[in-house]
Design a protein around this motif. Sequence first.
Motif, PDB file in Angstrom:
ATOM      1  N   LEU A   4      37.220  41.667  55.044  1.00 42.92           N
ATOM      2  CA  LEU A   4      37.584  42.670  54.048  1.00 42.92           C
ATOM      3  C   LEU A   4      38.754  42.199  53.189  1.00 42.92           C
ATOM      4  CD1 LEU A   4      36.976  45.507  52.996  1.00 42.92           C
ATOM      5  CD2 LEU A   4      38.649  46.373  54.644  1.00 42.92           C
ATOM      6  N   SER A   5      39.773  41.639  53.806  1.00 44.89           N
ATOM      7  CA  SER A   5      40.913  41.150  53.033  1.00 44.89           C
ATOM      8  C   SER A   5      40.507  39.975  52.155  1.00 44.89           C
ATOM      9  CB  SER A   5      42.068  40.761  53.942  1.00 44.89           C
ATOM     10  OG  SER A   5      41.709  39.693  54.784  1.00 44.89           O
ATOM     11  N   ASN A   6      39.611  39.117  52.641  1.00 45.95           N
ATOM     12  CA  ASN A   6      39.106  38.010  51.831  1.00 45.95           C
ATOM     13  C   ASN A   6      38.311  38.533  50.633  1.00 45.95           C
ATOM     14  OD1 ASN A   6      38.558  35.344  51.078  1.00 45.95           O
ATOM     15  ND2 ASN A   6      36.620  35.384  52.206  1.00 45.95           N
ATOM     16  N   TYR A   7      37.528  39.584  50.862  1.00 45.07           N
ATOM     17  CA  TYR A   7      36.755  40.192  49.771  1.00 45.07           C
ATOM     18  C   TYR A   7      37.683  40.702  48.669  1.00 45.07           C
ATOM     19  CZ  TYR A   7      34.099  43.690  47.236  1.00 45.07           C
ATOM     20  OH  TYR A   7      33.536  44.437  46.232  1.00 45.07           O
ATOM     21  N   PHE A   8      38.717  41.444  49.049  1.00 49.96           N
ATOM     22  CA  PHE A   8      39.642  41.973  48.044  1.00 49.96           C
ATOM     23  C   PHE A   8      40.415  40.863  47.344  1.00 49.96           C
ATOM     24  CE2 PHE A   8      39.239  46.033  50.453  1.00 49.96           C
ATOM     25  CZ  PHE A   8      38.770  46.787  49.387  1.00 49.96           C
ATOM     26  N   ARG A   9      40.791  39.845  48.067  1.00 50.02           N
ATOM     27  CA  ARG A   9      41.516  38.728  47.476  1.00 50.02           C
ATOM     28  C   ARG A   9      40.649  38.014  46.430  1.00 50.02           C
ATOM     29  NH1 ARG A   9      41.966  35.489  51.610  1.00 50.02           N
ATOM     30  NH2 ARG A   9      43.332  36.929  52.704  1.00 50.02           N
ATOM     31  N   THR A  10      39.395  37.727  46.776  1.00 52.89           N
ATOM     32  CA  THR A  10      38.519  37.046  45.822  1.00 52.89           C
ATOM     33  C   THR A  10      38.161  37.953  44.644  1.00 52.89           C
ATOM     34  OG1 THR A  10      36.579  37.639  47.143  1.00 52.89           O
ATOM     35  CG2 THR A  10      37.548  35.452  47.514  1.00 52.89           C
ATOM     36  N   GLU A  14      38.936  37.025  40.841  1.00 57.35           N
ATOM     37  CA  GLU A  14      37.849  37.038  39.852  1.00 57.35           C
ATOM     38  C   GLU A  14      38.224  37.888  38.645  1.00 57.35           C
ATOM     39  OE1 GLU A  14      33.872  36.210  38.522  1.00 57.35           O
ATOM     40  OE2 GLU A  14      34.800  35.501  40.365  1.00 57.35           O
ATOM     41  N   MET A  15      38.791  39.055  38.882  1.00 53.54           N
ATOM     42  CA  MET A  15      39.154  39.961  37.792  1.00 53.54           C
ATOM     43  C   MET A  15      40.277  39.389  36.927  1.00 53.54           C
ATOM     44  SD  MET A  15      37.113  42.477  38.020  1.00 53.54           S
ATOM     45  CE  MET A  15      37.568  44.127  37.648  1.00 53.54           C
ATOM     46  N   ARG A  16      41.195  38.657  37.527  1.00 58.14           N
ATOM     47  CA  ARG A  16      42.321  38.111  36.768  1.00 58.14           C
ATOM     48  C   ARG A  16      41.938  36.892  35.937  1.00 58.14           C
ATOM     49  NH1 ARG A  16      47.458  38.064  40.882  1.00 58.14           N
ATOM     50  NH2 ARG A  16      47.944  40.271  40.699  1.00 58.14           N
ATOM     51  N   TYR A  17      41.156  35.981  36.510  1.00 58.54           N
ATOM     52  CA  TYR A  17      40.988  34.672  35.887  1.00 58.54           C
ATOM     53  C   TYR A  17      39.600  34.411  35.304  1.00 58.54           C
ATOM     54  CZ  TYR A  17      45.297  33.977  38.466  1.00 58.54           C
ATOM     55  OH  TYR A  17      46.566  34.116  38.962  1.00 58.54           O
ATOM     56  N   ASN A  18      38.581  35.125  35.721  1.00 57.14           N
ATOM     57  CA  ASN A  18      37.223  34.792  35.287  1.00 57.14           C
ATOM     58  C   ASN A  18      36.577  35.841  34.387  1.00 57.14           C
ATOM     59  OD1 ASN A  18      37.436  32.461  36.784  1.00 57.14           O
ATOM     60  ND2 ASN A  18      36.421  33.326  38.577  1.00 57.14           N
ATOM     61  N   VAL A  19      37.116  37.044  34.353  1.00 63.62           N
ATOM     62  CA  VAL A  19      36.532  38.110  33.544  1.00 63.62           C
ATOM     63  C   VAL A  19      37.109  38.036  32.131  1.00 63.62           C
ATOM     64  CG1 VAL A  19      36.374  40.613  33.238  1.00 63.62           C
ATOM     65  CG2 VAL A  19      36.153  39.618  35.514  1.00 63.62           C
ATOM     66  N   THR A  20      36.230  38.133  31.145  1.00 63.41           N
ATOM     67  CA  THR A  20      36.674  38.181  29.757  1.00 63.41           C
ATOM     68  C   THR A  20      36.758  39.646  29.353  1.00 63.41           C
ATOM     69  OG1 THR A  20      35.533  36.118  29.321  1.00 63.41           O
ATOM     70  CG2 THR A  20      36.166  37.420  27.415  1.00 63.41           C
ATOM     71  N   TRP A  21      37.967  40.147  29.185  1.00 60.50           N
ATOM     72  CA  TRP A  21      38.169  41.549  28.855  1.00 60.50           C
ATOM     73  C   TRP A  21      38.064  41.754  27.357  1.00 60.50           C
ATOM     74  CZ3 TRP A  21      38.036  44.755  32.787  1.00 60.50           C
ATOM     75  CH2 TRP A  21      38.369  44.278  34.040  1.00 60.50           C
ATOM     76  N   PRO A  22      37.467  42.863  26.913  1.00 61.13           N
ATOM     77  CA  PRO A  22      37.352  43.125  25.467  1.00 61.13           C
ATOM     78  C   PRO A  22      38.712  43.462  24.860  1.00 61.13           C
ATOM     79  CG  PRO A  22      36.521  44.975  26.728  1.00 61.13           C
ATOM     80  CD  PRO A  22      36.841  43.900  27.717  1.00 61.13           C
ATOM     81  N   THR A  23      38.800  43.202  23.564  1.00 63.22           N
ATOM     82  CA  THR A  23      40.028  43.540  22.853  1.00 63.22           C
ATOM     83  C   THR A  23      40.043  45.033  22.548  1.00 63.22           C
ATOM     84  OG1 THR A  23      39.041  43.145  20.687  1.00 63.22           O
ATOM     85  CG2 THR A  23      40.070  41.255  21.775  1.00 63.22           C
TER      86      THR A  23
END
Length: 64
Positions: A4-10, A14-23
Amino acid sequence: MDKLSNYFRTTIEEMRYNVTWPTTTELQKSAGLVLIGSLVFAIVVGVMDISFESILKAFYNSFR
């Protein structure tokens, strides 16, 4: 618990570095399109409701 902790960490990584957020501009355009589409859909459903109501009233009144 380790899984569970590994899931939240990954997930956070993923949300910080791999997701392209819209402007902000893209979000405003998308929100405007959703608003306009919802209003058009509501108007179409409202017109259909009023039409069916009047047709059914006329049909039921024809048997009185």
